[in-house]
Motif scaffolding. Sequence first.
Motif, PDB file in Angstrom:
ATOM      1  N   ILE A  38       0.860  -1.184   0.000  1.00  0.00           N
ATOM      2  CA  ILE A  38       0.000   0.000   0.000  1.00  0.00           C
ATOM      3  C   ILE A  38       0.895   1.232   0.000  1.00  0.00           C
ATOM      4  O   ILE A  38       1.866   1.301   0.750  1.00  0.00           O
ATOM      5  CB  ILE A  38      -0.919   0.022   1.231  1.00  0.00           C
ATOM      6  CG1 ILE A  38      -1.751  -1.261   1.300  1.00  0.00           C
ATOM      7  CG2 ILE A  38      -1.836   1.237   1.209  1.00  0.00           C
ATOM      8  CD1 ILE A  38      -2.516  -1.408   2.598  1.00  0.00           C
ATOM      9  N   GLY A  39       0.557   2.221  -0.814  1.00  0.00           N
ATOM     10  CA  GLY A  39       1.334   3.447  -0.859  1.00  0.00           C
ATOM     11  C   GLY A  39       2.591   3.297  -1.702  1.00  0.00           C
ATOM     12  O   GLY A  39       2.798   2.287  -2.389  1.00  0.00           O
ATOM     13  N   SER A  40       3.458   4.308  -1.622  1.00  0.00           N
ATOM     14  CA  SER A  40       4.698   4.296  -2.393  1.00  0.00           C
ATOM     15  C   SER A  40       5.748   5.125  -1.670  1.00  0.00           C
ATOM     16  O   SER A  40       5.442   5.914  -0.770  1.00  0.00           O
ATOM     17  CB  SER A  40       4.465   4.859  -3.801  1.00  0.00           C
ATOM     18  OG  SER A  40       4.001   6.196  -3.728  1.00  0.00           O
ATOM     19  N   GLY A  41       7.016   4.931  -2.059  1.00  0.00           N
ATOM     20  CA  GLY A  41       8.103   5.698  -1.471  1.00  0.00           C
ATOM     21  C   GLY A  41       8.239   5.456   0.023  1.00  0.00           C
ATOM     22  O   GLY A  41       8.129   4.317   0.494  1.00  0.00           O
ATOM     23  N   LEU A  42       8.443   6.527   0.765  1.00  0.00           N
ATOM     24  CA  LEU A  42       8.610   6.403   2.218  1.00  0.00           C
ATOM     25  C   LEU A  42       7.305   6.046   2.925  1.00  0.00           C
ATOM     26  O   LEU A  42       7.332   5.632   4.089  1.00  0.00           O
ATOM     27  CB  LEU A  42       9.165   7.718   2.793  1.00  0.00           C
ATOM     28  CG  LEU A  42      10.554   8.127   2.295  1.00  0.00           C
ATOM     29  CD1 LEU A  42      10.942   9.477   2.881  1.00  0.00           C
ATOM     30  CD2 LEU A  42      11.589   7.064   2.662  1.00  0.00           C
ATOM     31  N   ASP A  43       6.188   6.197   2.241  1.00  0.00           N
ATOM     32  CA  ASP A  43       4.889   5.866   2.832  1.00  0.00           C
ATOM     33  C   ASP A  43       4.442   4.440   2.501  1.00  0.00           C
ATOM     34  O   ASP A  43       3.330   4.048   2.854  1.00  0.00           O
ATOM     35  CB  ASP A  43       3.821   6.845   2.342  1.00  0.00           C
ATOM     36  CG  ASP A  43       4.067   8.254   2.852  1.00  0.00           C
ATOM     37  OD1 ASP A  43       4.574   8.380   3.982  1.00  0.00           O
ATOM     38  OD2 ASP A  43       3.761   9.212   2.126  1.00  0.00           O
TER      39      ASP A  43
END
Length: 239
Positions: free
Chosen positions: A216-221
């Motif tokens: 779920i989400g992308s990058g640091l999230d």
Amino acid sequence: AFTEATLPGNEKGLYVGVVIRPKIGWQMAAYADFYQSPFLKYRVSGPSRGWDYLVQLTHTPNRQSEIYLRYRIENKPINEADAGTVLHFPPDKPKQNLRLHFSSRVSSLLTVKARVEMVWINRQKASGEEGFLSFLELSSGALGKWRGNVRLQYFETDSYDSRIYAYESDVLYSYTIPAFFEKGFRYYLNISFESTKRLQFWVRLAQTVFPDRNSIGSGLDEIQGNRRTEVRLQLKFLL
């Protein structure tokens, strides 16, 4: 100011609303909103104009229960997601919402709420999208020093563009109106406890489950897995 956008700029328009009460326990409300923006804005690369119509029929059979049916249709131009051109002139994208909502105070200790909502975007075109959301919520009145409510929800949409918003209760002085899209389940639980006249506690637990996803989400999230959990605690102490 009363505007379609968040801030009162780059916009002019006309809004007309009416409320009719033909008999006791019945009410019909409707509005028409016409607006235009002479300059470009977020996701709209050029001058644009839009409109928004809504009609809602509400029935209140008694002081404890209410049911309403709402239909809304709007046209808010948005850029096409086409990376092959430099400038995107916003095409019309009519959007329709249909909602049926019911609430009833069964007793002084229990209130029941239920909702079914559907959305259609560009319904007459092959690129059209649709979405669905439903929930059931139980709220408890003062049971001694305890209060609380719990909601179970299911949603399914084709993409973020066909997202559906739903108001959620929260800890004291707070609330959330998240957008739901793709496919998933959500539940949340709010509990408050009045320990003394000076001390109160609030606890909120919410979780969203996406059965068709591995992250779920992308990058640091980014979250590894298909569950997103939120926990909120609040303490109020009167001096």
